[in-house]
Design an enzyme around this catalytic site. Structure first.
Site, PDB file in Angstrom:
ATOM      1  N   HIS A 260       0.833  -1.215   0.000  1.00 27.63           N
ATOM      2  CA  HIS A 260       0.000   0.000   0.000  1.00 27.63           C
ATOM      3  C   HIS A 260       0.867   1.266   0.000  1.00 27.63           C
ATOM      4  CE1 HIS A 260      -3.673   2.354   1.153  1.00 27.63           C
ATOM      5  NE2 HIS A 260      -2.758   3.157   1.670  1.00 27.63           N
ATOM      6  N   GLU A 261       1.759   1.352   0.974  1.00 25.42           N
ATOM      7  CA  GLU A 261       2.599   2.559   1.064  1.00 25.42           C
ATOM      8  C   GLU A 261       3.546   2.624  -0.140  1.00 25.42           C
ATOM      9  OE1 GLU A 261       1.610   4.737   3.134  1.00 25.42           O
ATOM     10  OE2 GLU A 261       0.378   3.367   4.338  1.00 25.42           O
ATOM     11  N   HIS A 264       1.750   4.476  -2.787  1.00 26.87           N
ATOM     12  CA  HIS A 264       1.820   5.926  -2.542  1.00 26.87           C
ATOM     13  C   HIS A 264       3.212   6.442  -2.940  1.00 26.87           C
ATOM     14  CE1 HIS A 264      -1.949   6.795  -0.503  1.00 26.87           C
ATOM     15  NE2 HIS A 264      -1.747   5.917   0.452  1.00 26.87           N
ATOM     16  N   GLU A 290      -4.746   7.855  -3.047  1.00 31.07           N
ATOM     17  CA  GLU A 290      -5.192   6.578  -2.499  1.00 31.07           C
ATOM     18  C   GLU A 290      -5.490   5.568  -3.625  1.00 31.07           C
ATOM     19  OE1 GLU A 290      -4.831   6.249   0.654  1.00 31.07           O
ATOM     20  OE2 GLU A 290      -5.949   4.436   1.162  1.00 31.07           O
TER      21      GLU A 290
HETATM   22 CO    CO Z   1      -3.179   5.257   1.940  1.00 36.03          CO
END
Ligand code: CO
Length: 497
Positions: A260-261, A264, A290
């Protein structure tokens, strides 16, 4: 120096302060010793004051107004000026008195929230949250809005998003997704107990780093560290920091926070350095940000092709734990759909019911149609209605999230927007990139990353979220892409007809 160059250098200096504050923030969450907190707060406040003064400087305002009338700017320059002028005008709307009041109420509200969550006693928090909501309604008036006061606050997190748009999306969530989850609940349930054995932390960490490298997260322009709550921050596109959390008896936490990160982080690394400090050097919105993390985390990182590429390797790291867990068992286990109380632990489907409840509450608060002391009851009723779960204490109910205590109203919907954008973008990526699923199955993530760079990252804020979505996918955000993604995936996993 031309006027445009002078604008660029002013904005770069404001950004220097902003990124220095980000560095202080990163350090605070990762390595700062406990005793450092007080002076750190002072240092950050000093920089923040300086940055604010520079960003409302009258000379900057005059320069922006002149530049906005210039006819010979390139489209990119024009767009930068447009966005900077909008920011400038918005900052000027706040009086110092209001900013100070908001900052005081925020810090009191945050402290009250911490205590109240610890004791699971909403009454301690209620008077502070009431003050906060009053201020937020005032803020909406200060900023100005069309149709609904909530739109003014939404715009701070997701420029251009409106209640009208979100009402349509969340109506679909209510009518389609709730029904689908009921079907899943009635099906035979899968097992994920393998994920909660003791997994050596160092090995987990090493595996996570390999996943980031496979995504082409650039470790010469970034690094990963450990923090309580995983996050991503950056000090330029050349220095992007991601963090993760490694829990010994929960393999899921590290793997998917890492991916997830990482998503980003790739967005930040893909922003153009030539536009440092300018709107075109920044992400479009929280929702689009996101979309990048959730596409990697869910559409890619929880897919069967992804684990065809990586599961054998994971088994080599943890042979004793996983040798008797087949790929099919693993895949189903990492994709359990199960209504639960806590948002941050929710699966990718029921997650949106958590956001739906918060969205309904925020709207009512802004309309003045619900009082803060009525929130626990409303919350519990709606968790029963949408998720079918009984909330036993406010700590795991209405008090679970920090956002409102920070004054972040209009933030939650960006999480759902992120998933919906992700599904729509990923659908398009599969059309545009021949053999994408095969690439992923072979552990080759470059074609997808190049597509994201080309279509999304390199533009910074050149397009609004809505225009970008239309440009990339041919239509504005449409919930059907997420719904189809969920149906296709989970009908197979749960053997639904
Ligand atoms: Co996030």
């Amino acid at each position: 120096m031309t006027k445009y160059e002078s604008y660029k250098s002013r904005l770069a200096r404001i950004a220097d302060l902003g990124y220095t504050m980000a560095l202080q923030g990163w350090d605070q969450e990762t390595y700062m010793p406990e005793k450092g907190a007080d002076f750190r707060a002072q240092q950050t406040a000093t920089l923040s004051g300086m940055a604010h003064e520079m960003s409302v400087d009258k000379e900057l305002g005059d320069l922006l107004k002149k530049l906005s009338k210039k006819k010979d700017l390139t489209p990119k320059q024009k767009r930068n000026i447009e966005e900077s002028l909008k920011d400038y005008k918005e900052s000027k709307k706040y009086t110092t008195e209001f900013v100070e009041q908001l900052s005081r109420v925020t810090s009191e509200c945050f402290q009250a929230w911490q205590k109240s969550k610890k004791e699971s006693n909403f009454k301690l928090y209620a008077p502070h949250l009431t003050k906060m909501i009053d201020l937020k309604r005032k803020e909406a008036d200060i900023l100005g809005y069309k149709k609904h006061p909530y739109n003014a606050l939404l715009d701070q997190h997701e420029p251009g998003a409106t209640v009208d748009q979100l009402d349509v999306l969340f109506k679909d969530v209510r009518e389609q997704l709730v029904v689908f989850v009921k079907k899943i609940a009635a099906a035979k349930q899968n097992d994920d107990s393998f994920a909660y054995k003791n997994y050596n932390k160092d090995k987990q960490w090493n595996f996570g780093i390999e996943l980031l490298k496979q995504m082409h997260f650039d470790f010469e322009a970034g690094r990963q560290d450990i923090s309580m709550h995983p996050f991503t921050t950056n000090f330029s596109p050349q220095d992007v920091r991601v963090t993760t959390k490694v829990i010994e008896n929960n393999l899921k936490s590290m793997i998917w926070s890492c991916i997830h990160e990482g998503g980003h982080g790739l967005y930040e690394q893909g922003l153009p350095s030539s536009e440092y400090g300018l709107p075109l050097g920044e992400a479009i919105s929280l929702g689009i940000h996101e979309s990048q993390s959730r596409m990697w985390e869910n559409n890619v990182g929880r897919s069967l092709p992804y684990w065809k590429a990586n599961y054998k390797h994971l088994q080599k790291y943890f042979p004793a734990h996983l040798k008797n867990v087949s790929l099919d068992h693993f895949y189903k286990g990492i994709n359990l759909v199960k209504p639960s109380l806590i948002r941050i632990e929710a699966d990718e489907v029921t997650y949106h019911f958590h956001i739906l409840v918060r969205y309904e509450i925020e709207k009512l608060l802004m309309e003045g149609k619900i009082k803060v002391n009525e929130l626990p009851e409303f919350w519990n009723e709606h968790y029963m209605k949408y998720l079918g779960v009984k909330v036993k204490s406010d700590a795991e109910g209405v008090l679970q999230d920090v956002h409102w205590s920070h004054g972040s109203i209009g933030y939650f919907p960006t999480y759902s927007l992120g998933s919906f954008y992700a599904a729509q973008f990923f659908h398009q990526a599969n059309k545009d990139i021949k053999g994408l699923q095969k690439n992923i199955e072979e552990g080759n993530m470059l074609p997808l990353l190049n597509w994201l760079r080309e279509k999304i990252h390199r533009h910074g804020k050149f397009y609004s979220a809505e225009d970008l979505c239309k440009k990339v996918t041919g239509e504005k955000l449409n919930f059907k892409y997420f719904m189809n993604y969920a149906k296709d995936k989970y009908s197979v996993i749960y053997n639904l007809k």
